[in-house]
Design a protein around this motif. Structure first.
Motif, PDB file in Angstrom:
ATOM      1  N   VAL A  20       0.880  -1.191  -0.116  1.00  0.00           N
ATOM      2  CA  VAL A  20      -0.257  -0.062   0.003  1.00  0.00           C
ATOM      3  C   VAL A  20       0.960   1.272   0.032  1.00  0.00           C
ATOM      4  CG1 VAL A  20      -1.948   1.413   1.159  1.00  0.00           C
ATOM      5  CG2 VAL A  20      -1.916  -1.312   0.868  1.00  0.00           C
ATOM      6  N   PRO A  21       1.833   1.296   0.923  1.00  0.00           N
ATOM      7  CA  PRO A  21       2.774   2.707   0.731  1.00  0.00           C
ATOM      8  C   PRO A  21       3.596   2.728  -0.740  1.00  0.00           C
ATOM      9  CG  PRO A  21       3.241   1.378   2.843  1.00  0.00           C
ATOM     10  CD  PRO A  21       2.205   0.604   1.960  1.00  0.00           C
ATOM     11  N   ILE A  22       3.888   1.608  -1.055  1.00  0.00           N
ATOM     12  CA  ILE A  22       4.655   1.550  -2.489  1.00  0.00           C
ATOM     13  C   ILE A  22       3.761   2.097  -3.521  1.00  0.00           C
ATOM     14  CG2 ILE A  22       5.375   0.010  -4.210  1.00  0.00           C
ATOM     15  CD1 ILE A  22       6.860  -1.645  -2.095  1.00  0.00           C
ATOM     16  N   LEU A  23       2.513   1.705  -3.608  1.00  0.00           N
ATOM     17  CA  LEU A  23       1.502   2.346  -4.306  1.00  0.00           C
ATOM     18  C   LEU A  23       1.009   3.674  -4.194  1.00  0.00           C
ATOM     19  CD1 LEU A  23      -0.845  -1.012  -4.659  1.00  0.00           C
ATOM     20  CD2 LEU A  23       0.825  -0.132  -6.463  1.00  0.00           C
ATOM     21  N   THR A  24       0.904   4.112  -3.002  1.00  0.00           N
ATOM     22  CA  THR A  24       0.544   5.466  -2.489  1.00  0.00           C
ATOM     23  C   THR A  24       2.009   6.336  -3.202  1.00  0.00           C
ATOM     24  OG1 THR A  24       1.228   5.349  -0.416  1.00  0.00           O
ATOM     25  CG2 THR A  24      -1.104   5.111  -1.092  1.00  0.00           C
ATOM     26  N   GLU A  25       2.933   5.905  -3.080  1.00  0.00           N
ATOM     27  CA  GLU A  25       4.280   6.710  -3.480  1.00  0.00           C
ATOM     28  C   GLU A  25       4.149   6.908  -4.746  1.00  0.00           C
ATOM     29  OE1 GLU A  25       8.628   5.288  -3.321  1.00  0.00           O
ATOM     30  OE2 GLU A  25       7.994   5.880  -1.292  1.00  0.00           O
ATOM     31  N   ALA A  26       3.728   5.892  -5.627  1.00  0.00           N
ATOM     32  CA  ALA A  26       3.490   5.814  -6.990  1.00  0.00           C
ATOM     33  C   ALA A  26       2.397   6.694  -7.472  1.00  0.00           C
ATOM     34  CB  ALA A  26       3.522   4.544  -7.595  1.00  0.00           C
ATOM     35  N   ARG A  30      -4.921   5.628  -1.332  1.00  0.00           N
ATOM     36  CA  ARG A  30      -4.762   4.504  -0.339  1.00  0.00           C
ATOM     37  C   ARG A  30      -6.084   3.403  -0.546  1.00  0.00           C
ATOM     38  NH1 ARG A  30      -1.395   4.300   3.321  1.00  0.00           N
ATOM     39  NH2 ARG A  30      -2.564   3.166   4.940  1.00  0.00           N
ATOM     40  N   THR A  31      -7.294   4.120  -1.028  1.00  0.00           N
ATOM     41  CA  THR A  31      -8.305   3.144  -1.359  1.00  0.00           C
ATOM     42  C   THR A  31      -8.202   2.290  -2.585  1.00  0.00           C
ATOM     43  OG1 THR A  31      -9.880   4.889  -0.441  1.00  0.00           O
ATOM     44  CG2 THR A  31     -10.833   3.054  -1.706  1.00  0.00           C
ATOM     45  N   ASN A  32      -7.474   2.803  -3.405  1.00  0.00           N
ATOM     46  CA  ASN A  32      -7.249   1.877  -4.727  1.00  0.00           C
ATOM     47  C   ASN A  32      -6.092   1.022  -4.516  1.00  0.00           C
ATOM     48  OD1 ASN A  32      -9.059   3.195  -6.316  1.00  0.00           O
ATOM     49  ND2 ASN A  32      -7.990   4.657  -7.003  1.00  0.00           N
ATOM     50  N   ALA A  33      -5.317   1.411  -3.570  1.00  0.00           N
ATOM     51  CA  ALA A  33      -3.776   0.972  -3.425  1.00  0.00           C
ATOM     52  C   ALA A  33      -4.591  -0.509  -2.754  1.00  0.00           C
ATOM     53  CB  ALA A  33      -2.996   1.575  -2.473  1.00  0.00           C
ATOM     54  N   ALA A  37      -4.037  -4.281  -3.781  1.00  0.00           N
ATOM     55  CA  ALA A  37      -3.590  -5.414  -2.691  1.00  0.00           C
ATOM     56  C   ALA A  37      -4.418  -6.585  -2.697  1.00  0.00           C
ATOM     57  CB  ALA A  37      -3.238  -4.764  -1.300  1.00  0.00           C
ATOM     58  N   SER A  38      -5.668  -6.648  -2.748  1.00  0.00           N
ATOM     59  CA  SER A  38      -6.411  -7.445  -2.712  1.00  0.00           C
ATOM     60  C   SER A  38      -6.640  -8.292  -4.210  1.00  0.00           C
ATOM     61  CB  SER A  38      -7.960  -7.210  -2.541  1.00  0.00           C
ATOM     62  OG  SER A  38      -8.654  -6.452  -3.704  1.00  0.00           O
ATOM     63  N   MET A  39      -6.222  -7.592  -5.201  1.00  0.00           N
ATOM     64  CA  MET A  39      -6.047  -8.232  -6.565  1.00  0.00           C
ATOM     65  C   MET A  39      -4.817  -9.062  -6.601  1.00  0.00           C
ATOM     66  SD  MET A  39      -7.368  -5.355  -9.095  1.00  0.00           S
ATOM     67  CE  MET A  39      -6.760  -6.104 -10.495  1.00  0.00           C
ATOM     68  N   ALA A  40      -3.850  -8.699  -5.885  1.00  0.00           N
ATOM     69  CA  ALA A  40      -2.572  -9.285  -5.904  1.00  0.00           C
ATOM     70  C   ALA A  40      -2.638 -10.257  -5.183  1.00  0.00           C
ATOM     71  CB  ALA A  40      -1.431  -8.285  -5.282  1.00  0.00           C
ATOM     72  N   GLY A  41      -3.589 -10.525  -4.151  1.00  0.00           N
ATOM     73  CA  GLY A  41      -3.786 -11.828  -3.349  1.00  0.00           C
ATOM     74  C   GLY A  41      -4.708 -12.863  -4.184  1.00  0.00           C
ATOM     75  N   ILE A  42      -5.456 -12.320  -4.920  1.00  0.00           N
ATOM     76  CA  ILE A  42      -6.277 -13.399  -5.949  1.00  0.00           C
ATOM     77  C   ILE A  42      -5.359 -13.581  -6.879  1.00  0.00           C
ATOM     78  CG2 ILE A  42      -8.105 -13.263  -7.517  1.00  0.00           C
ATOM     79  CD1 ILE A  42      -9.482 -11.373  -6.010  1.00  0.00           C
ATOM     80  N   ALA A  43      -4.637 -12.848  -7.469  1.00  0.00           N
ATOM     81  CA  ALA A  43      -3.645 -13.486  -8.570  1.00  0.00           C
ATOM     82  C   ALA A  43      -2.380 -14.805  -7.888  1.00  0.00           C
ATOM     83  CB  ALA A  43      -2.624 -12.326  -8.902  1.00  0.00           C
ATOM     84  N   GLY A  44      -2.239 -14.554  -6.551  1.00  0.00           N
ATOM     85  CA  GLY A  44      -1.449 -15.389  -5.742  1.00  0.00           C
ATOM     86  C   GLY A  44      -2.028 -16.790  -5.851  1.00  0.00           C
ATOM     87  N   ILE A  45      -3.274 -16.737  -5.396  1.00  0.00           N
ATOM     88  CA  ILE A  45      -4.265 -18.001  -5.505  1.00  0.00           C
ATOM     89  C   ILE A  45      -4.248 -18.525  -6.889  1.00  0.00           C
ATOM     90  CG2 ILE A  45      -6.306 -18.928  -4.912  1.00  0.00           C
ATOM     91  CD1 ILE A  45      -6.736 -16.698  -2.964  1.00  0.00           C
ATOM     92  N   ILE A  46      -4.396 -17.783  -7.833  1.00  0.00           N
ATOM     93  CA  ILE A  46      -4.325 -18.389  -9.166  1.00  0.00           C
ATOM     94  C   ILE A  46      -2.895 -18.728  -9.509  1.00  0.00           C
ATOM     95  CG2 ILE A  46      -4.660 -17.599 -11.728  1.00  0.00           C
ATOM     96  CD1 ILE A  46      -6.820 -15.680 -10.649  1.00  0.00           C
ATOM     97  N   GLY A  47      -1.803 -18.122  -9.087  1.00  0.00           N
ATOM     98  CA  GLY A  47      -0.653 -18.565  -9.243  1.00  0.00           C
ATOM     99  C   GLY A  47      -0.285 -19.915  -8.887  1.00  0.00           C
ATOM    100  N   LYS A  48      -0.550 -20.083  -7.791  1.00  0.00           N
ATOM    101  CA  LYS A  48      -0.380 -21.405  -7.061  1.00  0.00           C
ATOM    102  C   LYS A  48      -0.805 -22.558  -7.991  1.00  0.00           C
ATOM    103  CE  LYS A  48      -1.107 -19.658  -2.257  1.00  0.00           C
ATOM    104  NZ  LYS A  48       0.257 -19.354  -1.892  1.00  0.00           N
ATOM    105  N   LEU A  49      -2.231 -22.364  -8.309  1.00  0.00           N
ATOM    106  CA  LEU A  49      -2.925 -23.286  -9.044  1.00  0.00           C
ATOM    107  C   LEU A  49      -2.297 -23.634 -10.452  1.00  0.00           C
ATOM    108  CD1 LEU A  49      -6.499 -22.720  -7.971  1.00  0.00           C
ATOM    109  CD2 LEU A  49      -5.319 -24.449  -7.233  1.00  0.00           C
ATOM    110  N   ALA A  50      -2.142 -22.392 -11.162  1.00  0.00           N
ATOM    111  CA  ALA A  50      -1.613 -22.378 -12.460  1.00  0.00           C
ATOM    112  C   ALA A  50      -0.243 -22.958 -12.650  1.00  0.00           C
ATOM    113  CB  ALA A  50      -1.799 -21.148 -13.231  1.00  0.00           C
ATOM    114  N   THR A  51       0.486 -22.567 -11.634  1.00  0.00           N
ATOM    115  CA  THR A  51       2.008 -22.837 -11.749  1.00  0.00           C
ATOM    116  C   THR A  51       2.100 -24.439 -11.609  1.00  0.00           C
ATOM    117  OG1 THR A  51       2.619 -20.699 -10.824  1.00  0.00           O
ATOM    118  CG2 THR A  51       4.427 -22.531 -11.168  1.00  0.00           C
ATOM    119  N   GLY A  52       1.239 -24.924 -10.511  1.00  0.00           N
ATOM    120  CA  GLY A  52       1.443 -26.348 -10.335  1.00  0.00           C
ATOM    121  C   GLY A  52       0.852 -27.373 -11.519  1.00  0.00           C
TER     122      GLY A  52
END
Length: 179
Positions: A20-26, A30-33, A37-52
């Motif tokens: 969140v601070p990295i994104l606000t610095e960019a 804060r709301t969009n950051a 962050a939640s989108m990155a979490g969803i992408a992480g779940i997809i990453g676990k499944l897809a990469t496996g």
């Protein structure tokens, strides 16, 4: 495998904890950051499944290496002087995807290269590296921000770090046939 995992853990956990601070610095609100962050979490779940799935069907070294190295593209996008909202969204999805599957890559390759008979001992060591990287990353990111007043040095260092981690995995060679 251990070195690549340690590098990836330090970099991705540093970025995710300070996301969140990295994104606000960019320039992101804060709301969009928080939303990103939640989108990155969803992408992480997809990453676990897809990469496996991909590691079971294609050369696991290349899949793992490319997955770790692709984070460099995301870090580069975050550094772009004229970054657009689309670039920031793509960067966060890539970082989420890549960071979401580092443990799976480590476990899969440890089993393939170390064998199942020795898996517990070897992965116990790997888990120590995972914990070390997960603990060091956020502290390192905070120290960098405190020293430089910006997260830019962290993001700059993350580009070659991600590429090195990916190359270490790609360079493992074929799986051993005997243990």
């Amino acid at each position: 495998i251990g070195t690549a995992t340690l590098i990836t853990m330090v970099l991705t956990v540093a970025v995710l904890v300070h996301q969140v601070p990295i994104l606000t610095e960019a320039g992101v609100s804060r709301t969009n950051a928080a939303y990103l962050a939640s989108m990155a979490g969803i992408a992480g779940i997809i990453g676990k499944l897809a990469t496996g799935y991909l590691m079971d069907r294609f050369d696991a070294g290349w899949v793992g290496g490319l997955t770790m190295a692709i984070a460099a593209v995301a870090f580069f996008l975050l550094l772009a002087p004229s970054k657009t909202p689309v670039m920031i969204v793509i960067a966060m999805i890539i970082i989420g995807y890549s960071s979401g599957c580092k443990l799976q890559i480590c476990a899969y390759l440890t089993g393939k290269y170390g064998g199942m008979r020795n898996f517990g001992k070897i992965f116990g060591f790997m888990a120590s590296l995972i914990a070390l990287g997960g603990g060091l990353g956020p502290v390192l990111a905070g120290a960098i921000h405190d020293a430089y007043g910006s997260y830019t040095p962290l993001i700059v260092a993350s580009i070659p770090g991600s590429l090195i981690a990916g190359l270490l995995i790609v360079g493992l060679g074929p799986f051993p046939t005997e243990f």
